[in-house]
Design a protein around this motif. Structure first.
Motif, mmCIF file in Angstrom:
data_model
loop_
_atom_site.group_PDB
_atom_site.id
_atom_site.type_symbol
_atom_site.label_atom_id
_atom_site.label_comp_id
_atom_site.label_asym_id
_atom_site.label_seq_id
_atom_site.Cartn_x
_atom_site.Cartn_y
_atom_site.Cartn_z
ATOM 1 N N THR A 1 3.254 0.308 -11.121
ATOM 2 C CA THR A 1 2.492 -0.124 -10.019
ATOM 3 C C THR A 1 2.470 1.115 -8.971
ATOM 4 N N SER A 2 1.307 1.327 -8.251
ATOM 5 C CA SER A 2 1.302 2.632 -7.324
ATOM 6 C C SER A 2 0.382 2.050 -6.281
ATOM 7 N N THR A 3 0.268 2.827 -5.169
ATOM 8 C CA THR A 3 -0.661 2.120 -4.126
ATOM 9 C C THR A 3 -2.139 2.336 -4.438
ATOM 10 N N GLN A 4 -2.450 3.298 -5.292
ATOM 11 C CA GLN A 4 -3.860 3.545 -5.687
ATOM 12 C C GLN A 4 -4.283 2.182 -6.392
ATOM 13 N N LYS A 5 -3.524 1.678 -7.288
ATOM 14 C CA LYS A 5 -3.618 0.652 -8.213
ATOM 15 C C LYS A 5 -3.842 -0.544 -7.266
ATOM 16 N N CYS A 6 -3.015 -0.595 -6.402
ATOM 17 C CA CYS A 6 -3.143 -1.774 -5.463
ATOM 18 C C CYS A 6 -4.359 -2.028 -4.640
ATOM 19 N N GLU A 7 -4.613 -0.662 -4.289
ATOM 20 C CA GLU A 7 -5.979 -0.698 -3.336
ATOM 21 C C GLU A 7 -7.250 -1.037 -4.383
ATOM 22 N N ALA A 8 -7.157 -0.452 -5.472
ATOM 23 C CA ALA A 8 -8.115 -0.576 -6.467
ATOM 24 C C ALA A 8 -8.447 -2.065 -6.643
#
Length: 217
Positions: free
Chosen positions: A90-97
């Motif tokens: 997981t990554s911050t970008q995926k969580c925000e998306a």
């Protein structure tokens, strides 16, 4: 790279990481060869990959302390504890998306207490399977049958294609539609909860000692 090479098997990844770290140290020290062929996931041991990380003519003259420091630095991402924390990739970008996708069906300005769970579950189904497959799965679970080649199927395919490659006109149209729907909800809320001519109570401040010289009301 390791997750792809070992098909996500975390135990195999953990077992291979110490050898990978040793191969990295040897490669940076100028010993690109058998260690890289045996253990490295990015270097095949023929010196061709070395130029991607440093000039071909540069060889690091590392002391034993430098090697230990480099290994400790790699442990930040390659240690078993770090691998356990990053196993889901997981990554911050995926969580925000994902959060933005949730807000599309359940905006913060609107409360949906009765169908909140259904909205979120439906969005998750769409994110995992796409628009067309998610619609077919939901209709099948409801007992509805869609005839192959029917107008409904054609519309689902058309909408699925648009959702994958939205153009500027479609995006602008969606924005206008969302804005109009939001305005309707605001006006409806205003009519239900507010009356025309309703004003705040005017507080009489003439009796206050310091305000007797100035009439602020």
């Amino acid at each position: 790279m390791a997750h792809k090479f070992y098909n996500g098997d975390l135990n195999k990844i953990k077992q291979s990481m110490p050898k990978v770290a040793d191969a990295i140290v040897a490669c940076f020290g100028g010993y690109c060869g058998e260690p890289c062929k045996a253990s490295s996931l990015v270097c095949c041991g023929n010196y061709r990959q070395a130029k991607n990380y440093m000039p071909m003519t540069v060889k690091l003259r590392m002391t034993e302390g430098d090697k230990v420091l480099l290994l400790k630095s790699m442990d930040i991402m390659l240690s078993p504890i770090a691998l356990d924390k990053t196993k889901l990739l997981t990554s911050t970008q995926k969580c925000e998306a994902v959060n933005r996708s949730y807000q599309a069906v359940n905006p913060k300005i609107i409360t949906n207490p009765r169908n909140f769970a259904g909205r979120i579950h439906g969005k998750v189904l769409k994110l995992n399977n796409g628009y067309a497959v998610s619609v077919l799965l939901k209709t099948k679970s409801l007992g509805a049958t869609l005839t192959k080649g029917s107008s409904v199927i054609r519309q689902i395919r058309k909408t699925d294609a648009i959702s994958k490659k939205p153009n500027n006109d479609v995006i602008q149209k969606r924005k206008i539609t969302r804005y109009a729907a939001r305005q309707r909800r605001y006006h409806l809320h205003e009519r239900l909860h507010y009356n025309k001519g309703l004003t705040d109570t005017v507080h009489v401040m003439k009796g206050v000692g310091q305000l007797q010289d100035h009439n602020y009301v």
